[in-house]
Design a protein around this motif. Structure first.
Motif, mmCIF file in Angstrom:
data_model
loop_
_atom_site.group_PDB
_atom_site.id
_atom_site.type_symbol
_atom_site.label_atom_id
_atom_site.label_comp_id
_atom_site.label_asym_id
_atom_site.label_seq_id
_atom_site.Cartn_x
_atom_site.Cartn_y
_atom_site.Cartn_z
ATOM 1 N N THR A 128 0.859 -1.195 0.000
ATOM 2 C CA THR A 128 0.000 0.000 0.000
ATOM 3 C C THR A 128 0.890 1.238 0.000
ATOM 4 N N LEU A 129 0.271 2.398 -0.279
ATOM 5 C CA LEU A 129 1.029 3.658 -0.260
ATOM 6 C C LEU A 129 1.633 3.906 1.124
ATOM 7 N N SER A 130 0.850 3.597 2.173
ATOM 8 C CA SER A 130 1.377 3.864 3.522
ATOM 9 C C SER A 130 2.472 2.876 3.909
ATOM 10 N N GLU A 131 2.584 1.752 3.202
ATOM 11 C CA GLU A 131 3.729 0.848 3.440
ATOM 12 C C GLU A 131 4.943 1.324 2.642
ATOM 13 N N GLN A 132 4.708 1.847 1.448
ATOM 14 C CA GLN A 132 5.822 2.285 0.592
ATOM 15 C C GLN A 132 6.488 3.554 1.116
ATOM 16 N N ALA A 133 5.683 4.486 1.657
ATOM 17 C CA ALA A 133 6.232 5.787 2.057
ATOM 18 C C ALA A 133 7.394 5.653 3.048
ATOM 19 N N PRO A 134 7.253 4.853 4.133
ATOM 20 C CA PRO A 134 8.397 4.745 5.063
ATOM 21 C C PRO A 134 9.621 4.092 4.439
ATOM 22 N N VAL A 135 9.400 3.188 3.482
ATOM 23 C CA VAL A 135 10.553 2.554 2.815
ATOM 24 C C VAL A 135 11.343 3.627 2.066
ATOM 25 N N LEU A 136 10.598 4.482 1.343
ATOM 26 C CA LEU A 136 11.259 5.544 0.591
ATOM 27 C C LEU A 136 11.931 6.546 1.531
ATOM 28 N N LEU A 137 11.255 6.832 2.634
ATOM 29 C CA LEU A 137 11.823 7.759 3.615
ATOM 30 C C LEU A 137 13.144 7.224 4.168
ATOM 31 N N SER A 138 13.218 5.896 4.320
ATOM 32 C CA SER A 138 14.462 5.309 4.851
ATOM 33 C C SER A 138 15.618 5.539 3.869
ATOM 34 N N ARG A 139 15.313 5.703 2.568
ATOM 35 C CA ARG A 139 16.370 6.005 1.582
ATOM 36 C C ARG A 139 16.910 7.409 1.816
#
Ligand SMILES: C[S@@+](CC[C@H](N)C(=O)[O-])C[C@H]1O[C@@H](n2cnc3c(N)ncnc32)[C@H](O)[C@@H]1O
Length: 355
Positions: A13-24
């Protein structure tokens, strides 16, 4: 590339993807924080005075106290620093970070990898030349880059000599007796000094195609006092002809750069005595999608930005099995030393073996 692929059936989901991208982005901030800490001496200052406060640190290094406090907080947030000192107002390095970031003699040293990732040769020039695809060679890089690569390559030599070479059956005995060792693509000579000091009965030849690197190597072997047993040749490996047979030829983090790896391997075979060994020490580039998505895979993808500019790419380790077999090497074997470092070795058939 293997057929193993990352399955996208469980669509995040978008809310699962956002933190992954933030970790980058967080990784980028941590990287820049470490680079500033290395260059400005902040990390060294804290390693030398555990528990030091940001004010004391800025005072000692002649830096702005407010900026140093901002840096310390970011380094704490990145897990580089722990709180310490009186009342917990100071900082110390988290465990092992002095080894990983500051101890160039350690086989685990990573400090210079941070610095080379920040150099213009890595990403800046790649982006500038994205449209033109303009290539370069080592003589287009700066002395800082060559120095950084020597630092990043040092733990590869530390792992290779002597522990890595000890994995090759029979080689340690040959080196103890004394023979010629050739370091192909020796760069600025870190490996030459290590080989000469580790194997006092051996003579060492360093071959590299970059004149500046060879001059730095010359100064390094002189400063180490091993210039009576180490000789330098400035030549492309594709043109390498050596006068005396070697018991061992090594290549550290450079075999993937050869313009013609088959020709170089043929030249290496010709340079070896019967039964002599060729040991390739290199980055094992992932051969699967799963491997690409590991942190070592991602770092090696970063290295590919520089490699592309000198018109090559890191290759999967198994490429070297095929290369050595194709060029008539026997007893081909390999050993993984770390997730980013593997050896592949092979032997020229011993005399009378009919090979
Ligand atoms: C990544 S650096 C490694 C240097 C050294 N082995 C180390 O680990 O510090 C690569 C070196 O390989 C040299 N090199 C690459 N391809 C070469 C070739 N075909 N012939 C001669 N030298 C080459 C470059 O000039 C450069 O010094």
């Amino acid at each position: 590339m293997s057929t193993q692929t990352v399955q996208m059936t469980d669509r995040p989901t978008l809310s699962e993807q956002a933190p992954v991208l933030l970790s980058r982005i967080a990784g980028y901030v941590a990287h820049r924080t470490v680079v500033i800490g290395l260059r400005a001496g902040l990390l060294r200052g804290i390693a030398d005075s555990p528990g030091v406060s940001a004010d004391e640190l800025s005072d000692r290094l002649g830096l702005d106290p407010f900026y140093v406090s901002v840096w310390c907080r970011s380094a704490f947030a990145a897990g580089i620093l722990a709180r310490g000192g009186e009342g917990g107002y100071g900082f110390e390095l988290e465990p092992h970070l002095d080894t990983l970031l500051l101890d160039i003699a350690s086989p685990a040293y990573l400090g210079d990898v941070f610095l080379v990732c920040d150099a213009p040769e890595m990403f800046g020039r790649f982006e500038e030349n994205l449209a033109s695809g303009r290539r370069m060679w080592w003589d287009d890089t700066t002395p800082d880059w060559i120095n950084g690569v020597a630092g990043a390559g040092t733990p590869f030599y530390t792992r290779l000599v002597p522990a890595g070479l000890a994995h090759v059956p029979g080689l340690a005995e040959r080196l103890a007796t004394g023979c010629r060792i050739v370091d192909t693509a020796c760069g600025s000579g870190v490996g030459l000094v290590r080989l000469a000091t580790t194997y006092p009965n051996c003579t060492v030849v360093g071959v590299d195609g970059d004149r500046h690197s060879v001059e730095v190597a010359r100064e390094r072997i002189r400063a180490a006092g091993v210039d009576d047993r180490v000789r330098l040749v400035c030549s492309p490996l594709e043109d390498m002809v050596l006068d005396e047979p070697a018991g061992l030829v090594v290549n550290n983090i450079s075999m993937h750069e050869c313009r013609d790896a088959d020709l170089v391997t043929r030249n290496v075979a010709a340079a070896l005595e019967p039964g002599g060994w060729f040991v390739i020490s290199d980055f094992p580039f992932p051969d699967s999608d799963t491997g690409l998505r590991t942190p070592p895979g991602q770092v090696m993808c970063g290295i590919q930005f520089f490699e592309a500019q000198i018109d090559d790419q890191l290759v999967p380790r198994s490429t070297y099995d095929e290369l050595l077999a194709r060029r008539g090497f026997t007893n081909v074997g390999s050993v993984q030393l770390t997730p980013m470092h593997a050896l592949t070795y092979g032997q020229v058939p011993p005399a009378g073996s009919g090979g």
